[in-house]
Design a protein around this motif. Sequence first.
Motif, PDB file in Angstrom:
ATOM      1  N   TYR A 171     -35.976  -5.617  -5.821  1.00 33.96           N
ATOM      2  CA  TYR A 171     -35.124  -5.803  -4.515  1.00 33.96           C
ATOM      3  C   TYR A 171     -36.464  -5.923  -3.399  1.00 33.96           C
ATOM      4  O   TYR A 171     -36.834  -4.701  -3.021  1.00 33.96           O
ATOM      5  CB  TYR A 171     -34.221  -4.710  -3.936  1.00 33.96           C
ATOM      6  N   ASN A 172     -37.061  -6.915  -3.198  1.00 27.33           N
ATOM      7  CA  ASN A 172     -38.085  -7.064  -2.124  1.00 27.33           C
ATOM      8  C   ASN A 172     -37.731  -8.084  -1.098  1.00 27.33           C
ATOM      9  O   ASN A 172     -37.112  -9.075  -1.393  1.00 27.33           O
ATOM     10  CB  ASN A 172     -39.502  -7.311  -2.851  1.00 27.33           C
ATOM     11  N   LYS A 173     -38.434  -8.206   0.022  1.00 21.47           N
ATOM     12  CA  LYS A 173     -38.074  -9.216   1.297  1.00 21.47           C
ATOM     13  C   LYS A 173     -38.603 -10.540   0.839  1.00 21.47           C
ATOM     14  O   LYS A 173     -37.980 -11.523   1.120  1.00 21.47           O
ATOM     15  CB  LYS A 173     -38.717  -8.672   2.512  1.00 21.47           C
ATOM     16  N   THR A 174     -39.836 -10.516   0.246  1.00 23.74           N
ATOM     17  CA  THR A 174     -40.414 -12.023   0.207  1.00 23.74           C
ATOM     18  C   THR A 174     -40.737 -12.091  -1.571  1.00 23.74           C
ATOM     19  O   THR A 174     -40.622 -11.138  -2.301  1.00 23.74           O
ATOM     20  CB  THR A 174     -41.694 -12.144   0.552  1.00 23.74           C
ATOM     21  N   PRO A 201     -33.170 -10.906  -2.542  1.00 23.00           N
ATOM     22  CA  PRO A 201     -34.179 -10.622  -1.443  1.00 23.00           C
ATOM     23  C   PRO A 201     -33.328  -9.544  -0.474  1.00 23.00           C
ATOM     24  O   PRO A 201     -32.610  -9.806  -0.113  1.00 23.00           O
ATOM     25  CB  PRO A 201     -34.246 -12.193  -0.662  1.00 23.00           C
ATOM     26  N   ARG A 202     -34.074  -8.535  -0.437  1.00 26.93           N
ATOM     27  CA  ARG A 202     -33.732  -7.358   0.553  1.00 26.93           C
ATOM     28  C   ARG A 202     -33.745  -7.854   1.878  1.00 26.93           C
ATOM     29  O   ARG A 202     -34.772  -8.437   2.067  1.00 26.93           O
ATOM     30  CB  ARG A 202     -34.402  -5.973   0.110  1.00 26.93           C
ATOM     31  N   GLN A 203     -32.745  -7.208   2.475  1.00 31.55           N
ATOM     32  CA  GLN A 203     -32.495  -7.458   4.000  1.00 31.55           C
ATOM     33  C   GLN A 203     -33.033  -6.212   4.888  1.00 31.55           C
ATOM     34  O   GLN A 203     -33.023  -5.062   4.297  1.00 31.55           O
ATOM     35  CB  GLN A 203     -31.019  -7.693   4.311  1.00 31.55           C
ATOM     36  N   ASP A 204     -33.568  -6.592   6.094  1.00 26.77           N
ATOM     37  CA  ASP A 204     -34.005  -5.595   6.867  1.00 26.77           C
ATOM     38  C   ASP A 204     -32.769  -4.642   7.275  1.00 26.77           C
ATOM     39  O   ASP A 204     -33.122  -3.308   7.462  1.00 26.77           O
ATOM     40  CB  ASP A 204     -34.637  -6.179   8.208  1.00 26.77           C
ATOM     41  N   HIS A 215     -33.393 -18.776   3.361  1.00 26.30           N
ATOM     42  CA  HIS A 215     -34.356 -17.890   2.731  1.00 26.30           C
ATOM     43  C   HIS A 215     -34.223 -17.570   1.284  1.00 26.30           C
ATOM     44  O   HIS A 215     -34.849 -17.581   0.427  1.00 26.30           O
ATOM     45  CB  HIS A 215     -34.628 -16.658   3.757  1.00 26.30           C
ATOM     46  N   SER A 216     -32.633 -16.996   1.052  1.00 23.12           N
ATOM     47  CA  SER A 216     -32.169 -16.631  -0.057  1.00 23.12           C
ATOM     48  C   SER A 216     -32.438 -17.603  -1.071  1.00 23.12           C
ATOM     49  O   SER A 216     -32.774 -17.588  -2.169  1.00 23.12           O
ATOM     50  CB  SER A 216     -30.559 -16.388   0.101  1.00 23.12           C
ATOM     51  N   THR A 249     -27.979  -3.378   1.604  1.00 25.82           N
ATOM     52  CA  THR A 249     -29.164  -4.511   2.093  1.00 25.82           C
ATOM     53  C   THR A 249     -29.539  -5.101   0.838  1.00 25.82           C
ATOM     54  O   THR A 249     -30.453  -5.977   1.213  1.00 25.82           O
ATOM     55  CB  THR A 249     -30.011  -3.628   2.704  1.00 25.82           C
ATOM     56  N   ASN A 250     -29.655  -4.517  -0.428  1.00 25.52           N
ATOM     57  CA  ASN A 250     -30.094  -5.410  -1.619  1.00 25.52           C
ATOM     58  C   ASN A 250     -29.598  -6.680  -1.844  1.00 25.52           C
ATOM     59  O   ASN A 250     -30.214  -7.657  -2.302  1.00 25.52           O
ATOM     60  CB  ASN A 250     -30.054  -4.358  -2.691  1.00 25.52           C
TER      61      ASN A 250
END
Length: 276
Positions: A171-174, A201-204, A215-216, A249-250
């Motif tokens: 689970y990473n943002k990018t 893609p993990r969210q802020d 983005h997803s 958020t994951n």
Amino acid sequence: MRLTSPMSLVMSMSILGISTIQGAAAKCSDGLVNVVFNTGHGGYTKQRWEKIHSASNWLTFNFGLEDKQIPMLGNDNKSVQQAIDVVNGPNPPDFMLTFNEPDNLYGSNPRKVVLHPQEAADLIKPLLHKRGNHTKFIAPVPAFDKLNWLPEFFGNCSCQDSFSAYNVHVYNKTVEEAKIHINASHKRWNDKPLWITEIAPRQDGVCPNPIPWDHSTKFMQEIYAWGQKTEWIHKIFWNSANEINCTDTNVAASFLLDFKNNSTPLLDPFNKLTCS
């Protein structure tokens, strides 16, 4: 010199079984594309599964033998005995996932361990001693793969060779961050293929509004294309097939079907993945 006509060339290639369709779409490797059904809010149903055309298999967080499901070993003696019966029965599954995030009780704060490495080693030994001759076992997957849970487990059970693949959750943002994470796992455990049994893609923050579907989608397409190129990643399970609480958020921006079983903007691109 006589030139072969385009039509003759096409016919010759067809006889050899070579695709001649101009611009034919690339295709993901067999078995690479898979999904996770989260429990709660209905979880897996046959109707939901039938909407996800591109996936080879699916998993959820309990033991089961539904069509195309890869069963997951539970965390107690009863579950181990059930697994022994199944792998030695008339229709053993091709694969079986073992302990899922045994180093982390979901939702605990501070973190609590579900099974310590020695406990897990003792628990799984009867299954590995009566493993049948068909089912391939996938190694346990810690929630925190930088910790020493897995090395300690292997040390306690002397069973590393009993598993056909390693396993990681990502689970990473990018995409670039995800690649770094996955490469680090493979560098540490590189003598077998790798399964990614959860990725998104993990969210802020919680409950993103609007949901960043673009983005997803880009994250999903790029990670599958890259995963195929590695050749050592054999399965990637997108999380999630179904919508769950947006405070997680994951997976708050990665579900394929919403609570009402309607398609999200991710489902069509997922069903059309080419891994190219």
